[in-house]
Scaffold this motif. Structure first.
Motif, PDB file in Angstrom:
ATOM      1  N   GLU A 223       0.839  -1.209   0.000  1.00 31.34           N
ATOM      2  CA  GLU A 223       0.000   0.000   0.000  1.00 31.34           C
ATOM      3  C   GLU A 223       0.874   1.260   0.000  1.00 31.34           C
ATOM      4  OE1 GLU A 223      -2.177   1.353   3.644  1.00 31.34           O
ATOM      5  OE2 GLU A 223      -3.926   0.929   2.400  1.00 31.34           O
ATOM      6  N   LEU A 224       1.887   1.274   0.837  1.00 30.41           N
ATOM      7  CA  LEU A 224       2.771   2.444   0.887  1.00 30.41           C
ATOM      8  C   LEU A 224       3.449   2.637  -0.462  1.00 30.41           C
ATOM      9  CD1 LEU A 224       4.066   4.692   2.587  1.00 30.41           C
ATOM     10  CD2 LEU A 224       5.837   3.046   3.248  1.00 30.41           C
ATOM     11  N   PHE A 225       3.914   1.540  -1.042  1.00 32.75           N
ATOM     12  CA  PHE A 225       4.517   1.597  -2.376  1.00 32.75           C
ATOM     13  C   PHE A 225       3.531   2.139  -3.408  1.00 32.75           C
ATOM     14  CE2 PHE A 225       4.550  -0.863  -6.364  1.00 32.75           C
ATOM     15  CZ  PHE A 225       5.729  -0.406  -6.953  1.00 32.75           C
ATOM     16  N   SER A 226       2.289   1.698  -3.346  1.00 33.46           N
ATOM     17  CA  SER A 226       1.291   2.141  -4.330  1.00 33.46           C
ATOM     18  C   SER A 226       1.011   3.632  -4.196  1.00 33.46           C
ATOM     19  CB  SER A 226      -0.009   1.349  -4.159  1.00 33.46           C
ATOM     20  OG  SER A 226       0.212  -0.022  -4.411  1.00 33.46           O
ATOM     21  N   ILE A 227       1.069   4.127  -2.985  1.00 34.75           N
ATOM     22  CA  ILE A 227       0.898   5.569  -2.770  1.00 34.75           C
ATOM     23  C   ILE A 227       2.068   6.322  -3.400  1.00 34.75           C
ATOM     24  CG2 ILE A 227       0.930   7.344  -0.965  1.00 34.75           C
ATOM     25  CD1 ILE A 227      -0.676   5.257   0.768  1.00 34.75           C
ATOM     26  N   TYR A 228       3.273   5.847  -3.136  1.00 33.51           N
ATOM     27  CA  TYR A 228       4.438   6.502  -3.748  1.00 33.51           C
ATOM     28  C   TYR A 228       4.399   6.380  -5.273  1.00 33.51           C
ATOM     29  CZ  TYR A 228       7.340   8.252   0.055  1.00 33.51           C
ATOM     30  OH  TYR A 228       7.849   9.001   1.080  1.00 33.51           O
ATOM     31  N   ALA A 229       3.886   5.288  -5.757  1.00 36.20           N
ATOM     32  CA  ALA A 229       3.792   5.135  -7.211  1.00 36.20           C
ATOM     33  C   ALA A 229       2.919   6.231  -7.815  1.00 36.20           C
ATOM     34  CB  ALA A 229       3.237   3.753  -7.556  1.00 36.20           C
ATOM     35  N   GLU A 230       1.828   6.574  -7.136  1.00 36.82           N
ATOM     36  CA  GLU A 230       0.979   7.662  -7.626  1.00 36.82           C
ATOM     37  C   GLU A 230       1.701   8.996  -7.559  1.00 36.82           C
ATOM     38  OE1 GLU A 230      -1.873   7.540  -9.155  1.00 36.82           O
ATOM     39  OE2 GLU A 230      -2.039   5.371  -8.932  1.00 36.82           O
ATOM     40  N   LEU A 231       2.462   9.189  -6.504  1.00 34.02           N
ATOM     41  CA  LEU A 231       3.149  10.476  -6.331  1.00 34.02           C
ATOM     42  C   LEU A 231       4.246  10.656  -7.368  1.00 34.02           C
ATOM     43  CD1 LEU A 231       3.084  10.179  -2.498  1.00 34.02           C
ATOM     44  CD2 LEU A 231       2.221  12.172  -3.732  1.00 34.02           C
ATOM     45  N   VAL A 232       5.002   9.591  -7.612  1.00 34.37           N
ATOM     46  CA  VAL A 232       6.061   9.670  -8.609  1.00 34.37           C
ATOM     47  C   VAL A 232       5.442   9.917  -9.992  1.00 34.37           C
ATOM     48  CG1 VAL A 232       7.865   8.365  -9.793  1.00 34.37           C
ATOM     49  CG2 VAL A 232       7.704   8.299  -7.290  1.00 34.37           C
ATOM     50  N   ALA A 233       4.377   9.220 -10.280  1.00 33.65           N
ATOM     51  CA  ALA A 233       3.716   9.407 -11.573  1.00 33.65           C
ATOM     52  C   ALA A 233       3.197  10.828 -11.725  1.00 33.65           C
ATOM     53  CB  ALA A 233       2.565   8.399 -11.724  1.00 33.65           C
ATOM     54  N   ALA A 234       2.578  11.344 -10.683  1.00 30.63           N
ATOM     55  CA  ALA A 234       2.036  12.700 -10.763  1.00 30.63           C
ATOM     56  C   ALA A 234       3.153  13.725 -10.936  1.00 30.63           C
ATOM     57  CB  ALA A 234       1.212  13.017  -9.511  1.00 30.63           C
ATOM     58  N   GLY A 235       4.306  13.419 -10.373  1.00 28.76           N
ATOM     59  CA  GLY A 235       5.446  14.319 -10.518  1.00 28.76           C
ATOM     60  C   GLY A 235       5.928  14.422 -11.954  1.00 28.76           C
ATOM     61  N   HIS A 236       5.535  13.464 -12.781  1.00 33.12           N
ATOM     62  CA  HIS A 236       5.875  13.503 -14.202  1.00 33.12           C
ATOM     63  C   HIS A 236       4.654  13.782 -15.074  1.00 33.12           C
ATOM     64  CE1 HIS A 236       9.224  11.135 -12.483  1.00 33.12           C
ATOM     65  NE2 HIS A 236       9.933  11.773 -13.376  1.00 33.12           N
ATOM     66  N   SER A 237       3.584  14.252 -14.483  1.00 32.25           N
ATOM     67  CA  SER A 237       2.355  14.463 -15.243  1.00 32.25           C
ATOM     68  C   SER A 237       2.518  15.583 -16.273  1.00 32.25           C
ATOM     69  CB  SER A 237       1.223  14.843 -14.273  1.00 32.25           C
ATOM     70  OG  SER A 237       0.072  15.223 -14.987  1.00 32.25           O
ATOM     71  N   ASP A 238       1.760  15.460 -17.349  1.00 24.88           N
ATOM     72  CA  ASP A 238       1.700  16.544 -18.333  1.00 24.88           C
ATOM     73  C   ASP A 238       0.955  17.749 -17.772  1.00 24.88           C
ATOM     74  OD1 ASP A 238       2.944  14.938 -20.145  1.00 24.88           O
ATOM     75  OD2 ASP A 238       1.068  14.250 -21.081  1.00 24.88           O
TER      76      ASP A 238
END
Lengths: 404, 404, 404, 404
Positions: free
Chosen positions: C262-277
């Protein structure tokens, strides 16, 4: 990197995961069963698929049957069919929830004739056990009520016990019954076998060959499943598992996908119990039946089952890596965080290289998923079988008497 | 004993509960749909049953339709059929979860053609609204994912918003859309409209005619539903309810059967908001759509619906009896227990005599359940309709073009 | 094995985890606060401990303060004290739940003078922000009710909004407020900020500098937290986290210990959002405040905090390893299991060697826990500080004016 | 309206609710203990308050003690003090969770000397039973772990059993031990007595005088408590209750305030079992200890306890009104909704007039709450006792040797 020692090799070779025939057919939610191209249409196709899973993983040599979904005229022939493909028949799962008479329950129905019909079906399944050489009768009951007052809870309890006792006493000499419990669904107010405690109390009252079956999706939120596993192992009453995963209810997702640490912790208890000083605990651990019970609603069936088996293998391999000396030392000195790390260090380890090494050593594809995808198996069965339309919910197959 | 004052009479006369067409047909769990003798087989029979419920209760004058389950060629004729029986057509409920293409979602599917197909169905339902004169488009989406990583959550959010926006802008001038949310099922990892906050944020972004629909069974355990109701009323975004009851998940049992205090507390908020000084809150409360959404898996369908309507009536009547002056006084002085009692004294009151008096005054049977049982309605429809075999899960009806 | 590329190094160098001053003092459950030898007794000792955590990990350079627990006369001096030890002052956390007047609420109390006292305290904390140069005011309210009817929910909502608005408008120009929500506890019937939706609606109504704070332990069972994170990122309203772990309620355990996926999945969203268009999403992700909020009831305080920081680092590092091309490709083709594996392959990776390499490259101990244990820090503080007896529950420290 | 028949009068006269000494003192959450004016400061004041509750209700004649909170030098004198005020000493509750040595457990601690200290305290409480003439030793353990791997679950199980066995065998001849279980808190990963099944298995293994204690707040969400009650009654192992209410966790609110239908359903099982044909079930039902266990964090203590006792009386009175013939007939014919109504018709009945009649007949105030408010008792004790500052969490009282 962790390398394959003789001990690890032996332990990995000993692992067994039973796949369920029904996991290869279409299944769905109450809202919709999506038909999957190539989904197995009968027990023979299910055995074919299970054989593919075993061929690729090497640790899934048996298949659980569901009666009457997998009913055939000649179980000896079915057994031969399976053996020719490298697999065998595993647990027998009666079905006392899909006949119209079971609307208000099966063995706990208010009506005596319904209760008797249900028990007779269970006894027929005992007969199937004899014909298939199955060790385990796997019992799940949908029995329960939807409304406060709907029925007399203690009467139902007595009826449950009486039915279980009759079946227990009819078991083959070396057979046993695994009693599954469930918090809710399809009964929404009260389920007759509502938790492990209820199943356990019945088993103790009934006899030595009754043990509890733990389905990972059948608990309330927040329940510590590995704690139940440890308790039942210690009491000599853990019979087996239905592996799957869930986030909220009995979602029947691929095992290990929502909280892999939980699956690992369960295996950690099982591995530890297998080395217990206590003979009963040790014997109990060694006889646990590891079975998958999932509904693959949107996933390709065979690949989903492969993933499930591999997730169990990974959790087990990690459990084998626990430094039990360090763990025990930390526990005994009350070193909370060192003990936690002794456990979770094993979980943190990436065992994929180790498992690839083990597979190589045993002539298995190092990446079973990739091998399956490369094999064209899915495309072949999709072409040969077409897309069968399942009914909603669990499949109800017509009796099949011959393979195609 | 509480007697029927003019105010009480007026308030009781103003209550409306919409019953759902699908509550009169067979429904089930993923394990089994038990066929009920006399269960409605098409939309006409459903309207007949709904009319019986309204005839006996006087407060269930409209019927929600589910498209395509209730699809007909001539909605004007359907409307006449309904009106001749004393009822009308209520909310229109599109279905974007039972076509095979919706396996990975409808309006949030990864595939553009699927998303478009779903939106087109929603727009067709807007057209049905025009033909039936319905005010409310009631939107529930099964859209979501089963596994971490399965899809891009923010892409799906954008797709949801775009679809909702298109439908919103196509609504009839006096129409509105009710956006339903759900914690889980059939999506088991992530649901695109996962809670009231998600539905609310979309509604605010989309437009004034989008409001939130609260289904009592769509929350996580421990959630305070009346709190959500109060919040949405205050924000002017409560559009309606799907009433039912549950103990664990979305059990879709008869409303009010698991925790009647909760249903009462919800009505208490609604009655209070209806007297609010704030015009938006008051108008919002007055336009709430009260709809039942249940699955009667083991109950006689019409009797179950009668019971549901009566449970709502009882909860509402109790909420009308709250001594709001005493409640407010206790709240303002921080008298915790006196305030709690001011609320629960109304709940403790037995309103059955009051409701019998109200029914007598309006030519209704004082005991609608007893009247229904005495009427032989159930026996008649069982004889005339026989026992239709539903598929598992929710019914999928063939298009019906003429009543029997 | 994964090696430290420039990109990975840069990303790992950019990670920041703020530790809370209160995590270094004694804390407990309502049943007992066990006094830990060496637990910090005042804000200076807390800063000493936080500096030790940062010295060993390199990614914990700031400390959240709790007012009045950490109140001092001279915040400039406190800031110097912190900087001399290599750390800085982070978020300011007001406390409006431990004064006797807050029995029935603080900013939502039925009593006007109490509401005003609470707002004044919040405004004083804004002043502390100015003195400490803090960017974030972190707001958690215990406000709520224990019984149905106890108070008027809509009145409380209005009071909450009014208070938040006043504080928002008083914020320093570059400051913001983070609005935390919680399902329950200490309010057991209704909490005024009961979920992210409630916090979000208030933030939107109040102004641009109000964002939502997600505490991992403040949700109902079964809620998908990464889904909320993705939603808030997309709306530009995710302000920060309170990291911790729980199995059932708000257990405030070490983050990542109950479900690391779960913690990893949260970070996965944050990392992805950090590269959002999307610029808003990207900026939002880049400004998220990552803060730990835990109660170390039985663990050594500093080691527990080290473990917490390291667990966050591990989850983040794994999220950096996601093959986003493969993930996106699988998602776009609806390849459910390949997409799931693209995510979980990163989770399965053992990043401990990678992180050891990164630490080596930056002059940090490769194993911070081992280094801490070897350093004798715990023994030293135990000897120097002794064993302070905390009160039950959270500590309430007397005002401290000078360090020892 | 229901009138007071001889049977109803006799049944109502037989009801007993034991109030807990600790419910009259200050208590709180981990965040804050709010000091209440007049809250009892020692065991004598607690007995005074309990006597007031019994004086007004007539059905609360005994008081549970908590050792060492209520420890005195002379229990005979304490007993006389109680009897002079019309009440008696009830269950003895040992405390093995507030000494610093119990940080990692009491009877299941990793450390032998701690385990022995805990057992010795339990044995001292057995001695208190002898001195006070108490029948019941009420055992709750905070024992458990916070992290996976922290300790060996099976070792802890063995330690728990050994301790329980020693205490069981030391019980007075007519005494018994009630074994309480709890899902979580203060242990957050694993609790040694984690559910009724664990408590039951221990009781069965230990001996006939060990029975299970059901605390209404100690279950996971969705668990059917009346089902557990029925099961334990049938097995002869239900020893008693700790009554309270909760919405989410172990909130310890006033019993009957969150779901009164649940409390009624529990009483319905108890009343039914009291009329069972089975002698064991009947005897078990007749010996159940009904005890309140609540934390009154924001409520006036005595009024909260009065409300609790009255809520139990109301639930019980409603259970007495169930038309058991109609219920049984409907159940036997599988008439789901008629059976549900047979139960809930009793729940719907307003029993306040009946209870007022019963009180009048026995010289009790018809409205005990109003009588209490009119009596000035609260004002008097507030004046005489002042406002004691409790520590956080549960109170720890110094040993008190003399009443004021």
């Amino acid at each position: 990197m962790t390398h394959l020692t003789d001990d690890l090799n032996a332990a990995l070779c000993a692992q067994r995961i039973e796949t369920p025939s029904w996991g290869y057919g279409n299944s769905g939610t109450r809202f919709k069963t999506f038909a999957a191209p190539g989904a197995a249409r009968d027990v023979y196709e299910k055995l074919d698929d299970a054989a593919e899973v075993h061929r690729l993983t090497g640790i899934a040599p048996s298949v659980a049957l569901h009666i009457p979904w997998d009913e055939v005229d000649d179980y000896a022939a079915l057994g031969r069919y399976a053996r020719e493909r490298g697999v065998g028949i595993g647990a027998i799962n009666p079905n006392v929830f899909q006949d119209d008479v079971y609307k208000l329950g099966s063995v706990t129905s208010p009506f005596e004739d319904v209760r008797e019909q249900a028990v007779q079906h269970l006894l027929e399944c005992v007969e199937v056990m004899r014909q298939t050489g199955s060790r385990d009768l796997s019992l799940w009951f949908a029995d329960g009520t939807n409304y406060a007052g709907q029925d007399d809870l203690r009467r139902r309890k007595h009826a449950m016990r009486a039915a279980l006792k009759r079946v227990h006493d009819a078991l083959p000499e070396d057979g046993r019954m695994l009693v599954e419990y469930k918090l809710f669904e399809p009964a929404f107010y009260y389920t007759d076998l509502f938790d492990w405690g209820a199943a356990y109390a019945h088993c103790v009252a009934i006899g030595d060959r009754a043990q509890v079956l733990v389905d990972l999706g059948h608990h309330a939120q927040g329940v510590n499943i590995e704690g139940i596993v440890a308790f039942l192992l210690d009491e000599g009453r853990l019979g087996g598992f239905h592996f799957n995963a869930r986030r909220y209810a009995d979602d029947d997702l691929i095992v290990g996908t929502t909280n892999p640490l939980e699956l690992f912790s369960i295996y950690a208890e099982l591995v530890a119990a297998g080395h217990s000083d206590d003979a009963l605990t040790r014997a109990t651990a060694q006889n646990v039946a590891y079975m998958i019970d999932q509904s693959h609603n949107i996933e390709p069936k065979v690949e989903a089952m492969l993933q499930s088996v591999l997730n169990c293998q990974e959790a087990y391999a990690k459990a084998l890596l626990i430094d039990r000396g360090a763990l025990s030392a930390a526990q005994q000195t009350g070193d909370v965080l060192a003990a936690h790390r002794a456990l979770t260090d094993a979980f943190r380890t990436d065992v994929r290289p180790l498992l690839a090494e083990w597979r190589s050593a045993h002539g298995l594809p190092t990446d079973p998923i990739a091998a399956h995808r490369a094999s064209g198996y899915q495309q072949t069965v999709a072409r040969e079988r077409g897309t069968a339309q399942g009914g909603g919910g669990y499949p109800v197959k017509d009796k099949v008497t011959a393979a195609q």
